[in-house]
Design an enzyme around this catalytic site. Structure first.
Site, PDB file in Angstrom:
ATOM      1  N   HIS A 199       0.874  -1.176   0.000  1.00 26.42           N
ATOM      2  CA  HIS A 199       0.000   0.000   0.000  1.00 26.42           C
ATOM      3  C   HIS A 199       0.915   1.232   0.000  1.00 26.42           C
ATOM      4  O   HIS A 199       1.220   1.786   1.056  1.00 26.42           O
ATOM      5  CB  HIS A 199      -0.890   0.014   1.235  1.00 26.42           C
ATOM      6  N   SER A 225       6.688   5.966   2.132  1.00 25.71           N
ATOM      7  CA  SER A 225       7.497   4.743   2.266  1.00 25.71           C
ATOM      8  C   SER A 225       8.358   4.438   1.029  1.00 25.71           C
ATOM      9  O   SER A 225       9.530   4.061   1.187  1.00 25.71           O
ATOM     10  CB  SER A 225       6.623   3.549   2.642  1.00 25.71           C
ATOM     11  N   ASP A 239       0.763  -1.635   4.826  1.00 27.03           N
ATOM     12  CA  ASP A 239       0.381  -0.374   5.459  1.00 27.03           C
ATOM     13  C   ASP A 239      -0.938   0.141   4.881  1.00 27.03           C
ATOM     14  O   ASP A 239      -0.987   1.191   4.241  1.00 27.03           O
ATOM     15  CB  ASP A 239       1.523   0.643   5.213  1.00 27.03           C
TER      16      ASP A 239
HETATM   17  N1  SAM Z   1       2.780   3.279   2.801  1.00 32.44           N
HETATM   18  C1  SAM Z   1       2.561   4.710   2.568  1.00 32.44           C
HETATM   19  C2  SAM Z   1       3.633   5.487   3.303  1.00 32.44           C
HETATM   20  O1  SAM Z   1       4.104   5.037   4.360  1.00 32.44           O
HETATM   21  O2  SAM Z   1       4.037   6.541   2.821  1.00 32.44           O
HETATM   22  C3  SAM Z   1       1.188   5.155   3.003  1.00 32.44           C
HETATM   23  C4  SAM Z   1       0.078   4.315   2.506  1.00 32.44           C
HETATM   24  S1  SAM Z   1      -1.529   4.802   2.997  1.00 32.44           S
HETATM   25  C5  SAM Z   1      -1.559   4.517   4.692  1.00 32.44           C
HETATM   26  C6  SAM Z   1      -2.475   3.485   2.334  1.00 32.44           C
HETATM   27  C7  SAM Z   1      -2.640   3.521   0.838  1.00 32.44           C
HETATM   28  O3  SAM Z   1      -3.175   2.282   0.381  1.00 32.44           O
HETATM   29  C8  SAM Z   1      -3.588   4.585   0.331  1.00 32.44           C
HETATM   30  O4  SAM Z   1      -2.886   5.408  -0.575  1.00 32.44           O
HETATM   31  C9  SAM Z   1      -4.700   3.808  -0.401  1.00 32.44           C
HETATM   32  O5  SAM Z   1      -5.155   4.457  -1.569  1.00 32.44           O
HETATM   33  C10 SAM Z   1      -4.008   2.527  -0.753  1.00 32.44           C
HETATM   34  N2  SAM Z   1      -4.845   1.316  -0.899  1.00 32.44           N
HETATM   35  C11 SAM Z   1      -6.029   1.021  -0.296  1.00 32.44           C
HETATM   36  N3  SAM Z   1      -6.371  -0.260  -0.552  1.00 32.44           N
HETATM   37  C12 SAM Z   1      -5.379  -0.794  -1.313  1.00 32.44           C
HETATM   38  C13 SAM Z   1      -5.109  -2.085  -1.842  1.00 32.44           C
HETATM   39  N4  SAM Z   1      -5.966  -3.096  -1.644  1.00 32.44           N
HETATM   40  N5  SAM Z   1      -3.983  -2.286  -2.551  1.00 32.44           N
HETATM   41  C14 SAM Z   1      -3.088  -1.265  -2.753  1.00 32.44           C
HETATM   42  N6  SAM Z   1      -3.279  -0.020  -2.267  1.00 32.44           N
HETATM   43  C15 SAM Z   1      -4.402   0.216  -1.549  1.00 32.44           C
END
Ligand code: SAM
Length: 298
Positions: free
Chosen positions: A42, A102, A171
């Protein structure tokens, strides 16, 4: 679905904890010569402005990275120094205008010569587009790939990696309640496919049974698989001092605590966090409820 935008939260206390732990893991895993695969299921947008409307509306970075940068710690723990270096790395002009998500925390630590790889998954249409554009700036070639796919599903095809060395960051935004169960199912499946990988899961500490269950269920999974684990939490507590700029009023009820659960952590992570977490709390802690915990097992 998809109302979550990480730009509102970039650089908050939860990002500080998550990214500091992440750096501690990647730095250790890149010591060995064999190629490392890092999967960020994510990934978000990769890079965030600290002065745009999102950041200004939420004001969350003020209680996270901005406070830490301004702090005068007599002897900052090496993990804090490494984390601040990562943030400064995307702000070459000096002023703190950008916050590395990240992907931008991980990529600078990877090695071209060792053929480390970073695979990023992001489903949000706008954020995945932004991520592609930000990653292009890195000019990292084949080292980094981005896909607009469900990270939970995509991970399955990547484990085990040919080099048998991998770190997986999970995440999610937990925008959908089912994310909690998905995280646990994903770990269960991943440990079956590749039990020696390092898995790092971020979760919010909120009064909701599903959230509360995450570390408990991950501990059970790790113990059943006979794998070591580490669990770090940081709670900044309630704001006690007057809020002159009225940030609290403009915000949604804010998240005040979160945790990182790591399966197969590097042996260096616990001592690094033992030194860093009390300092993080000293700087970021606000009042009632502030706490940090660090436990390990296996
Ligand atoms: N990991 C990032 C960081 O630390 O900078 C932050 C990520 S944020 C908490 C979660 C992200 O997951 C969001 O941008 C959202 O759009 C995305 N998302 C939600 N469901 C998802 C999925 N099933 N697969 C991939 N991305 C997803």
């Amino acid at each position: 679905m998809f109302s979550y935008r990480h730009a509102f939260h970039a650089g908050n206390h939860a990002d500080v904890l998550k990214h500091l732990v992440l750096i501690g893991i990647v730095k250790h895993l890149t010591q060995k010569p064999a190629p490392l695969l890092v999967v960020d299921t994510h990934a978000g947008a990769g890079l965030y402005r600290l002065d745009d409307d999102y950041a200004r509306t939420s004001g969350e970075a003020a209680d996270g990275i901005l406070k830490l940068v301004d702090a005068t710690l007599a002897e900052p723990a090496p993990a804090i120094t490494d984390y601040l270096e990562a943030v400064r790395g995307v702000n070459r002009s000096g002023a703190l205008k950008l916050y590395p998500g990240s992907p931008f925390v991980i990529q600078p630590l990877l090695r071209q010569e060792a053929r480390d790889r970073l695979k990023l998954f992001e489903l949000h249409p706008t954020d995945s587009q932004a991520l592609v554009a930000h990653v292009a700036q890195l000019e990292a070639g084949r080292q980094v790939s981005v896909a607009r796919q469900d990270g939970f599903e995509a991970l399955k095809a990547l484990l085990p990696p040919p080099s048998r060395r991998a770190l997986v960051l999970i995440d999610p935004s937990y925008e959908i309640k089912s994310d909690y169960a998905k995280v646990v199912a994903c770990l269960q499946d991943s440990l079956k496919r590749f039990s020696t990988g390092t898995y790092a899961v971020w979760y919010p500490i909120i009064p909701r049974p599903e959230a509360h269950d995450v570390p408990r269920r991950l501990k059970t999974l790790a113990n059943q698989a006979g794998k070591p684990w580490l669990h770090a939490t940081l709670a900044i507590g309630q704001r006690e001092e007057p809020d002159p700029v009225g940030l609290e009023e403009r915000r949604r009820p804010g998240l005040t605590a979160s945790g990182m659960f790591v399966i197969n952590p590097p042996h260096t992570l616990k001592p690094a966090l033992s030194a860093a977490l009390p300092q993080l709390l000293e700087v970021l802690g606000r009042g009632r409820g502030k706490a940090q915990t660090l436990e390990s097992g296996g």
